[in-house]
Design a protein around this motif. Structure first.
Motif, PDB file in Angstrom:
ATOM      1  N   UNK A  73       0.843  -1.204   0.000  1.00 53.65           N
ATOM      2  CA  UNK A  73       0.000   0.000   0.000  1.00 53.65           C
ATOM      3  C   UNK A  73       0.874   1.247   0.000  1.00 53.65           C
ATOM      4  N   UNK A  80       3.437   5.813  -2.932  1.00 55.51           N
ATOM      5  CA  UNK A  80       4.662   6.491  -3.357  1.00 55.51           C
ATOM      6  C   UNK A  80       4.766   6.568  -4.868  1.00 55.51           C
ATOM      7  N   UNK A  81       4.173   5.558  -5.575  1.00 56.88           N
ATOM      8  CA  UNK A  81       4.351   5.496  -7.025  1.00 56.88           C
ATOM      9  C   UNK A  81       3.434   6.458  -7.760  1.00 56.88           C
ATOM     10  N   UNK A  82       2.348   6.858  -7.111  1.00 53.91           N
ATOM     11  CA  UNK A  82       1.368   7.672  -7.843  1.00 53.91           C
ATOM     12  C   UNK A  82       1.475   9.127  -7.428  1.00 53.91           C
ATOM     13  N   UNK A  83       1.554   9.999  -8.414  1.00 53.62           N
ATOM     14  CA  UNK A  83       1.716  11.415  -8.125  1.00 53.62           C
ATOM     15  C   UNK A  83       0.393  12.083  -7.778  1.00 53.62           C
ATOM     16  N   UNK A  84      -0.649  11.659  -8.465  1.00 52.99           N
ATOM     17  CA  UNK A  84      -1.962  12.244  -8.215  1.00 52.99           C
ATOM     18  C   UNK A  84      -2.542  11.671  -6.916  1.00 52.99           C
ATOM     19  N   UNK A 142      -6.023   9.726  -7.185  1.00 53.78           N
ATOM     20  CA  UNK A 142      -5.882   8.406  -7.810  1.00 53.78           C
ATOM     21  C   UNK A 142      -5.164   7.459  -6.871  1.00 53.78           C
ATOM     22  N   UNK A 150      -7.493   6.218  -4.194  1.00 56.05           N
ATOM     23  CA  UNK A 150      -8.463   5.219  -4.665  1.00 56.05           C
ATOM     24  C   UNK A 150      -7.772   3.876  -4.891  1.00 56.05           C
ATOM     25  N   UNK A 151      -6.602   3.919  -5.561  1.00 58.98           N
ATOM     26  CA  UNK A 151      -5.899   2.673  -5.863  1.00 58.98           C
ATOM     27  C   UNK A 151      -5.503   1.957  -4.570  1.00 58.98           C
ATOM     28  N   UNK A 193       3.940   1.495  -1.076  1.00 60.24           N
ATOM     29  CA  UNK A 193       4.623   1.612  -2.371  1.00 60.24           C
ATOM     30  C   UNK A 193       3.690   2.193  -3.422  1.00 60.24           C
ATOM     31  N   UNK A 194       2.416   1.796  -3.336  1.00 60.54           N
ATOM     32  CA  UNK A 194       1.439   2.313  -4.304  1.00 60.54           C
ATOM     33  C   UNK A 194       1.244   3.819  -4.110  1.00 60.54           C
TER      34      UNK A 194
END
Lengths: 251, 235
Positions: A148, A153-157, A160, A163-164, A150-151
């Protein structure tokens, strides 16, 4: 919402970042005092006054850290998933921030539960780690927290990412009953649950009462760190809004 | 995409499912390398163990259930990114989301196609690896059946991770981080089934558990996959 007045007003207000900031600001000192008192009292009681175990001697005292952190690591995951679901369904920004704040706290508490378990396992089972169902499912919990994070950290928005991460934490929720029942489904080395709501603990009162104090203390500590992180996150995400500017200029 | 682009909502779910399945299978058969690569990877990972650990037949027979299962899991993992990647890149996924058809059914069909092009050949090829690793003949049935059921579960779970990361440029390592923790239970029961087969114990319990995971996965995973895809595409 006109007809349903059974929820108090402050509950709705928690959904607004500004009110949430104010309400948590008021709750924070109370939780901080409770956490310090409960943890200090619980630790002194557990380490100095609780009777030693007839088999394990004094080594069992690590239970007073291990059990609360293991319970809390799971509760924190549930809170993260529920907050994520609330954010997904009702699109409440504060819920997304709660889920975001839960992940690192939960991960560190899961590490603590695993580490104290390993330290306890060495004198009791003779090894730091066994591949037993409870230990493995706790390790999976830690991995889920890391996924969670890592997710995020990976998404800039941020929207989003929230939600992910909520979808992922909801999927990972299947692990929680597995952890809970792992000691009953598989007859393994790890002992059964310490506390259940329906039965009296197998330990004498003078042993489980300090444990209860520690569990409550851990929850209060969790409340404090969650609120601190949440307030930071609110300020960071709402930095463009008027009330945050006012708050900062007034300091 | 001709079948899907019709704007009428009158196409039945079965037709939709088979149309997507046919299209995805056709696309992957046109790119044979994508089809063969996971299989070669599967073979190579299994080759590493005798060379890296020990070529002793008794030792290899002991670790074979786990090695074959781990190799199949990794091969599936590496192929996951392809489920949605090309459709995302050329905008097909966006059109699918905009179409009046339920995204869940489309996702389930895509997962099915992914399983038919990776999991199914992996399971069919596994006896070869079993022989390479001195797995007793009596365990081959358990190996193939557990992989047949298990790889479908792996595809279903993996598609959630693929859906979540399809919008990211650097999704490669992330997808493993998200999906591997959820793969652990499948691995435990899958290799457990093969170990039971080696020991001559009844397989039914393990296969029933894998089947239960598959049932749960078929019902719930499409929900999560479609939510994940929607988030990635709209975000």
């Amino acid at each position: 919402m006109a007809g349903s007045n059974w929820l108090p007003r402050w509950f709705y207000q928690l959904a607004s970042p500004r009110w949430c900031y104010d309400i948590t600001g008021k709750l924070l000192p109370g939780f901080l005092i409770a956490a310090v008192l409960l943890l200090v009292a619980g630790l002194v009681w557990a380490l100095a006054f609780a009777p030693p175990d007839y088999q394990q001697g004094n080594s069992f005292r690590i239970m007073y850290i291990h059990v609360p952190s293991a319970i809390l690591a799971q509760s924190c995951y549930m809170l993260m998933a529920i907050a994520g679901a609330v954010g997904l369904i009702w699109k409440i920004k504060v819920a997304d921030m709660v889920a975001f704040a839960c992940a690192p706290i939960g991960a560190s508490i899961a590490v603590m539960a695993l580490a104290t378990g390993a330290i306890w396992g060495k004198p009791t089972w003779g090894s730091w780690w066994v591949w037993d169902a409870r230990l493995t499912s706790m390790l999976i919990l830690l991995f889920l927290y890391m996924g969670v994070m890592a997710l995020y950290a990976a998404m800039d928005n941020e929207t989003t990412a929230a939600k992910a991460a909520s979808v992922l934490s909801l999927v990972g929720l299947v692990n929680i009953p597995i952890i809970k029942y792992s000691v009953e489904w598989w007859n393994t080395l790890h002992q059964p649950a310490t506390f259940t709501l329906t039965e009296k603990p197998a330990m004498p009162v003078e042993m489980w009462l300090p444990l209860l104090v520690m569990v409550l203390g851990f929850y209060c500590f969790f409340g404090v760190s969650l609120m601190l992180r949440l307030r930071n996150e609110i300020i960071r995400r709402e930095r463009r809004s008027g009330w945050v500017r006012e708050l900062i200029t007034s300091r | 995409m001709a079948e899907l682009c019709t704007n009428s909502a009158e196409i039945s779910l079965g037709q939709l499912f088979s149309a997507v399945l046919k299209r995805d299978l056709l696309l992957s058969f046109r790119r044979k390398s994508d089809l063969v690569n996971p299989l070669i990877f599967f073979l190579m990972v299994a080759t590493l163990f005798p060379l890296g650990v020990s070529p002793e037949p008794t030792f290899l027979a002991d670790v074979a259930p786990g090695v074959v299962w781990v190799a199949a899991l990794l091969a599936t993992l590496l192929s996951l990114d392809g489920i949605f990647r090309s459709d995302y890149d050329d905008g097909t996924l966006e059109q699918v989301i905009l179409s009046p058809q339920p995204l869940m059914v489309v996702c389930l069909a895509k997962v099915m196609a992914h399983w038919m092009t990776t999991g199914l050949p992996l399971a069919l090829m596994s006896p070869l690896l079993g022989v390479m690793l001195f797995l007793p003949m009596s365990a081959m049935f358990g190996l193939v059946v557990s992989l047949l059921i298990g790889t479908f579960v792996l595809s279903l779970i993996g598609a959630i991770g693929a859906g979540l990361t399809v919008g990211l440029k650097r999704g490669g390592v992330l997808i493993s981080l998200l999906v591997l923790p959820l793969y652990i239970p499948v691995l435990i029961f899958g290799s457990g089934a093969v170990q039971a087969a080696v020991a001559g114990l009844p397989l039914a319990g393990y296969l029933a558990l894998l089947g239960a995971m598959l049932a749960l996965g078929i019902v719930l995973a499409p929900l999560a996959i479609s939510a994940a895809v929607r988030i990635s595409v709209t975000g």
